[in-house]
Scaffold this motif. Sequence first.
Motif, PDB file in Angstrom:
ATOM      1  N   SER A   1       3.104  -5.046 -12.608  1.00 21.30           N
ATOM      2  CA  SER A   1       4.044  -3.975 -12.283  1.00 21.30           C
ATOM      3  C   SER A   1       5.364  -4.490 -11.700  1.00 21.30           C
ATOM      4  N   VAL A   2       5.378  -5.733 -11.205  1.00 22.75           N
ATOM      5  CA  VAL A   2       6.592  -6.266 -10.581  1.00 22.75           C
ATOM      6  C   VAL A   2       7.122  -7.505 -11.302  1.00 22.75           C
ATOM      7  N   LYS A   3       6.405  -7.973 -12.278  1.00 23.39           N
ATOM      8  CA  LYS A   3       6.804  -9.190 -12.984  1.00 23.39           C
ATOM      9  C   LYS A   3       8.195  -9.014 -13.592  1.00 23.39           C
ATOM     10  N   GLY A   4       9.033 -10.009 -13.368  1.00 23.27           N
ATOM     11  CA  GLY A   4      10.397  -9.941 -13.879  1.00 23.27           C
ATOM     12  C   GLY A   4      11.374  -9.257 -12.948  1.00 23.27           C
ATOM     13  N   ARG A   5      10.875  -8.579 -11.921  1.00 21.02           N
ATOM     14  CA  ARG A   5      11.745  -7.889 -10.958  1.00 21.02           C
ATOM     15  C   ARG A   5      11.656  -8.496  -9.564  1.00 21.02           C
ATOM     16  N   PHE A   6      10.491  -9.002  -9.200  1.00 22.89           N
ATOM     17  CA  PHE A   6      10.272  -9.561  -7.875  1.00 22.89           C
ATOM     18  C   PHE A   6      10.117 -11.074  -7.976  1.00 22.89           C
TER      19      PHE A   6
ATOM     20  N   LEU B   1      14.621  -2.048  -8.132  1.00 23.73           N
ATOM     21  CA  LEU B   1      13.562  -1.286  -7.462  1.00 23.73           C
ATOM     22  C   LEU B   1      13.402   0.091  -8.078  1.00 23.73           C
ATOM     23  N   LYS B   2      12.165   0.535  -8.108  1.00 28.82           N
ATOM     24  CA  LYS B   2      11.798   1.831  -8.652  1.00 28.82           C
ATOM     25  C   LYS B   2      11.156   2.681  -7.558  1.00 28.82           C
ATOM     26  N   ARG B   3      11.126   3.971  -7.757  1.00 34.79           N
ATOM     27  CA  ARG B   3      10.501   4.846  -6.772  1.00 34.79           C
ATOM     28  C   ARG B   3       9.056   4.454  -6.528  1.00 34.79           C
ATOM     29  N   GLU B   4       8.387   4.027  -7.582  1.00 36.45           N
ATOM     30  CA  GLU B   4       6.979   3.662  -7.438  1.00 36.45           C
ATOM     31  C   GLU B   4       6.767   2.363  -6.663  1.00 36.45           C
ATOM     32  N   ASP B   5       7.840   1.685  -6.287  1.00 33.20           N
ATOM     33  CA  ASP B   5       7.726   0.517  -5.419  1.00 33.20           C
ATOM     34  C   ASP B   5       7.662   0.918  -3.946  1.00 33.20           C
ATOM     35  N   THR B   6       7.845   2.185  -3.653  1.00 25.99           N
ATOM     36  CA  THR B   6       7.766   2.666  -2.278  1.00 25.99           C
ATOM     37  C   THR B   6       6.371   2.408  -1.716  1.00 25.99           C
ATOM     38  N   ALA B   7       6.325   1.714  -0.594  1.00 30.18           N
ATOM     39  CA  ALA B   7       5.045   1.332   0.000  1.00 30.18           C
ATOM     40  C   ALA B   7       5.304   0.574   1.296  1.00 30.18           C
ATOM     41  N   VAL B   8       4.244   0.377   2.037  1.00 30.28           N
ATOM     42  CA  VAL B   8       4.277  -0.583   3.140  1.00 30.28           C
ATOM     43  C   VAL B   8       3.903  -1.940   2.550  1.00 30.28           C
ATOM     44  N   TYR B   9       4.735  -2.921   2.780  1.00 31.65           N
ATOM     45  CA  TYR B   9       4.523  -4.257   2.255  1.00 31.65           C
ATOM     46  C   TYR B   9       3.989  -5.167   3.355  1.00 31.65           C
TER      47      TYR B   9
ATOM     48  N   GLN C   1       0.848  -1.182   0.000  1.00 32.86           N
ATOM     49  CA  GLN C   1       0.000   0.000   0.000  1.00 32.86           C
ATOM     50  C   GLN C   1       0.883   1.232   0.000  1.00 32.86           C
ATOM     51  N   ALA C   2       0.802   1.969  -1.087  1.00 36.74           N
ATOM     52  CA  ALA C   2       1.545   3.213  -1.213  1.00 36.74           C
ATOM     53  C   ALA C   2       0.719   4.348  -0.623  1.00 36.74           C
ATOM     54  N   PRO C   3       1.363   5.444  -0.240  1.00 37.01           N
ATOM     55  CA  PRO C   3       0.628   6.577   0.333  1.00 37.01           C
ATOM     56  C   PRO C   3      -0.473   7.062  -0.598  1.00 37.01           C
ATOM     57  N   GLY C   4      -1.673   7.170  -0.045  1.00 35.92           N
ATOM     58  CA  GLY C   4      -2.793   7.666  -0.816  1.00 35.92           C
ATOM     59  C   GLY C   4      -3.403   6.676  -1.784  1.00 35.92           C
ATOM     60  N   LYS C   5      -2.938   5.443  -1.751  1.00 34.16           N
ATOM     61  CA  LYS C   5      -3.470   4.427  -2.675  1.00 34.16           C
ATOM     62  C   LYS C   5      -4.035   3.245  -1.914  1.00 34.16           C
TER      63      LYS C   5
ATOM     64  N   LEU D   1       8.000  -1.205   5.886  1.00 34.44           N
ATOM     65  CA  LEU D   1       8.087  -0.088   4.961  1.00 34.44           C
ATOM     66  C   LEU D   1       9.298  -0.225   4.049  1.00 34.44           C
ATOM     67  N   VAL D   2       9.032  -0.077   2.771  1.00 41.46           N
ATOM     68  CA  VAL D   2      10.101  -0.046   1.768  1.00 41.46           C
ATOM     69  C   VAL D   2      10.077   1.336   1.125  1.00 41.46           C
ATOM     70  N   THR D   3      11.207   2.021   1.179  1.00 38.53           N
ATOM     71  CA  THR D   3      11.320   3.344   0.585  1.00 38.53           C
ATOM     72  C   THR D   3      12.428   3.313  -0.461  1.00 38.53           C
ATOM     73  N   VAL D   4      12.073   3.665  -1.680  1.00 35.63           N
ATOM     74  CA  VAL D   4      13.044   3.669  -2.772  1.00 35.63           C
ATOM     75  C   VAL D   4      13.330   5.113  -3.148  1.00 35.63           C
ATOM     76  N   SER D   5      14.579   5.503  -3.041  1.00 38.98           N
ATOM     77  CA  SER D   5      14.968   6.874  -3.351  1.00 38.98           C
ATOM     78  C   SER D   5      15.614   6.939  -4.730  1.00 38.98           C
ATOM     79  N   SER D   6      15.505   8.110  -5.337  1.00 34.96           N
ATOM     80  CA  SER D   6      16.090   8.284  -6.676  1.00 34.96           C
ATOM     81  C   SER D   6      17.543   8.709  -6.589  1.00 34.96           C
TER      82      SER D   6
END
Length: 123
Positions: free
Chosen positions: A62-67, A85-93, A38-42, A118-123
């Motif tokens: 969205s994660v196929k091939g990466r996770f 990992l991408k910034r858009e993967d930032t979320a509570v898992y 769950q990402a913030p606001g989603k 919590l997973v936070t991906v920074s650029s």
Amino acid sequence: VQLQASGGGLVQAGGSLRLACAASGRTFSLYAMGWFRQAPGKEREFVAGITASGGSTGYADSVKGRFTISRDNAKNTVYLQMSSLKREDTAVYYCARYGSRWYSPEPGGMDYWGKGTLVTVSS
């Protein structure tokens, strides 16, 4: 049944993390498991699922091939290996147990949830 997720943290884009979810009890091997986020606001969304035996897995597009989801029934633990990992993967898992041997990406069917990590991906 208690589910304890761990392994979250701060990582740079392109990096990797491995999440783990340890389950209490003696029936872990009888049930499918899943990872959600769950990402913030989603809304919470399905990320990956694995059958009770571990013989079948499924992923969100969205994660196929990466996770990669896996499980060790001897250790009562399910894992989520996250790479590229991408910034858009930032979320509570969250990890969750399904009430059957099979998983589904559709809402519902989960009977126990962990508290999330919590997973936070920074650029």
